[in-house]
Every structure is written in C-alpha cells, then in structure tokens.
Design a protein around this motif. Structure first.
Motif, PDB file in Angstrom:
ATOM      1  N   PHE A   1       5.056 -17.918  -2.356  1.00 28.95           N
ATOM      2  CA  PHE A   1       3.709 -17.810  -1.852  1.00 28.95           C
ATOM      3  C   PHE A   1       2.747 -17.572  -2.929  1.00 28.95           C
ATOM      4  N   ILE A   2       2.987 -17.785  -4.161  1.00 25.55           N
ATOM      5  CA  ILE A   2       1.976 -17.735  -5.181  1.00 25.55           C
ATOM      6  C   ILE A   2       2.187 -18.896  -6.128  1.00 25.55           C
ATOM      7  N   SER A   3       1.161 -19.514  -6.627  1.00 21.99           N
ATOM      8  CA  SER A   3       1.005 -20.396  -7.788  1.00 21.99           C
ATOM      9  C   SER A   3       0.930 -19.707  -8.947  1.00 21.99           C
ATOM     10  N   VAL A   4       1.731 -20.179  -9.994  1.00 14.92           N
ATOM     11  CA  VAL A   4       1.827 -19.740 -11.217  1.00 14.92           C
ATOM     12  C   VAL A   4       1.198 -20.783 -12.181  1.00 14.92           C
ATOM     13  N   ILE A   5       0.285 -20.459 -12.948  1.00 14.40           N
ATOM     14  CA  ILE A   5      -0.710 -21.473 -13.735  1.00 14.40           C
ATOM     15  C   ILE A   5      -0.789 -20.767 -15.222  1.00 14.40           C
ATOM     16  N   LYS A   6      -0.271 -21.572 -15.925  1.00 13.28           N
ATOM     17  CA  LYS A   6      -0.299 -20.993 -17.491  1.00 13.28           C
ATOM     18  C   LYS A   6      -1.520 -21.280 -18.250  1.00 13.28           C
ATOM     19  N   ASP A   7      -1.954 -20.164 -18.921  1.00 20.72           N
ATOM     20  CA  ASP A   7      -3.048 -20.734 -19.820  1.00 20.72           C
ATOM     21  C   ASP A   7      -2.986 -19.933 -20.970  1.00 20.72           C
ATOM     22  N   GLU A   8      -4.114 -19.822 -22.007  1.00 20.05           N
ATOM     23  CA  GLU A   8      -3.790 -19.341 -23.326  1.00 20.05           C
ATOM     24  C   GLU A   8      -3.616 -17.785 -23.407  1.00 20.05           C
TER      25      GLU A   8
ATOM     26  N   ASN B   1      -4.193 -11.795 -13.302  1.00 19.02           N
ATOM     27  CA  ASN B   1      -4.040 -12.205 -14.749  1.00 19.02           C
ATOM     28  C   ASN B   1      -2.942 -11.561 -15.270  1.00 19.02           C
ATOM     29  N   LEU B   2      -2.051 -12.323 -15.752  1.00 21.40           N
ATOM     30  CA  LEU B   2      -0.650 -11.643 -16.406  1.00 21.40           C
ATOM     31  C   LEU B   2      -0.815 -12.085 -17.865  1.00 21.40           C
ATOM     32  N   ASP B   3      -1.074 -10.737 -18.723  1.00 20.28           N
ATOM     33  CA  ASP B   3      -1.187 -11.009 -20.078  1.00 20.28           C
ATOM     34  C   ASP B   3       0.154 -11.578 -20.502  1.00 20.28           C
ATOM     35  N   LYS B   4      -0.312 -12.460 -21.749  1.00 23.72           N
ATOM     36  CA  LYS B   4       0.834 -12.978 -22.623  1.00 23.72           C
ATOM     37  C   LYS B   4       1.850 -11.911 -23.393  1.00 23.72           C
ATOM     38  N   ASP B   5       1.227 -10.711 -23.525  1.00 24.37           N
ATOM     39  CA  ASP B   5       2.107  -9.710 -24.096  1.00 24.37           C
ATOM     40  C   ASP B   5       2.973  -9.003 -23.443  1.00 24.37           C
ATOM     41  N   ASN B   6       2.713  -9.369 -21.985  1.00 25.18           N
ATOM     42  CA  ASN B   6       3.828  -8.348 -21.120  1.00 25.18           C
ATOM     43  C   ASN B   6       5.057  -9.144 -20.705  1.00 25.18           C
ATOM     44  N   PHE B   7       5.861  -9.062 -21.995  1.00 28.21           N
ATOM     45  CA  PHE B   7       7.209  -9.909 -21.763  1.00 28.21           C
ATOM     46  C   PHE B   7       8.126  -9.591 -20.449  1.00 28.21           C
TER      47      PHE B   7
END
Length: 147
Positions: free
Chosen positions: A113-120, A94-100
């Motif tokens: 080799f990875i999927s990137v899924i945006k969430d809230e 999980n990549l936190d939204k604050d980590n610009f």
C-alpha cells in the motif's frame, strides 16, 4: 478545514471524505473493513466534532487507536507524535538515510500500500490509492503499531 462531504457506508464497505483546505480540496477514500498483515482492521467511526480536525477511529489487532487529520500548511495525518504530510494525492514520509533499522525494513520487505522512492537523503514513503492502508504500513515500519 471544512468537511464538504462524508460518506460512511459500512454495508458497502467504503467511506469517502472530502475536505476543503485553504488552497485545495482533498478527497480520501478507503474500505471500512479490510485485512492488514493477515489481521482484520475496522474503521470504527469518523468524527468531525472538533474544530479543524477529523478523527478516524481504527480497530486493529484488538487495539483501538485514532488518527487525526489536521490542517497544518496543507493536510497532515497525526498519530501520537508522528505525522505524515499530504502531498499531491498521497501522504508522504521522508525516511532519513541515517536511520539504518527502518531502512533495512523498507529494503527487506514488500509493501502493498506504499511506494518506496529512493533519493539522495534516504527514502520517500508514499501511500497509494488506499490511503489508510498506506498509513498503517508506514506506522508498522515505524513500529507504532504491531501486528
């Protein structure tokens, strides 16, 4: 954690690892030798000698490092102080939204080799079928390995 099956086929360029956890059976598979960001990667060995731990030795960009797989409320891949949880057939971070800085890397680059899924809360990074290649891509986003 019990290793049920381990096949390391250097000539056939493949390996498969089946691990029995308390609540599930996990199978991991990938190639022994492949390219990542234009540089060769070799799985130099797999160790099951330590209790409740599987260690995969990797050679990338002339640097040797190891990734440990441990049972921690499921399967967890650990490199240094960084860890990825195994969730329903993939490793996830999980990549936190604050980590610009890391968000900009994810948004501006194409990953194979990875999927990137945006969430809230930010983004979920998930490995695809080739789990080790996906882990390497996530480690490169975190700047834990350099090409």
């Amino acid at each position: 954690m019990i290793v049920q099956n381990l096949i390391y086929n250097r000539l056939g360029n493949s390996f498969s690892l089946m691990i029995e956890l308390q609540n599930e059976m996990v199978q991991l598979h990938d190639e022994v030798h492949f390219s990542f960001k234009g540089k060769p990667v070799y799985i130099s060995g797999i160790s099951t000698l330590e209790k409740d731990k599987v260690i995969i030795g990797v050679m990338f960009n002339n640097i040797f490092f190891s990734i440990e797989f441990v049972e921690d409320d499921g399967l967890t891949a650990v490199y240094k102080d960084f860890s990825l949880k195994f969730i329903s057939n993939w490793f996830e971070y999980n990549l936190d939204k604050d980590n610009f800085g890391e968000i900009m890397k994810v948004v501006n680059e194409k990953y194979d080799f990875i999927s990137v899924i945006k969430d809230e809360n930010g983004y979920k990074l998930r490995t695809k079928d080739s789990f080790l290649k996906g882990i390497l891509e996530i480690l490169s986003i975190k700047d834990l390995i350099r090409s």
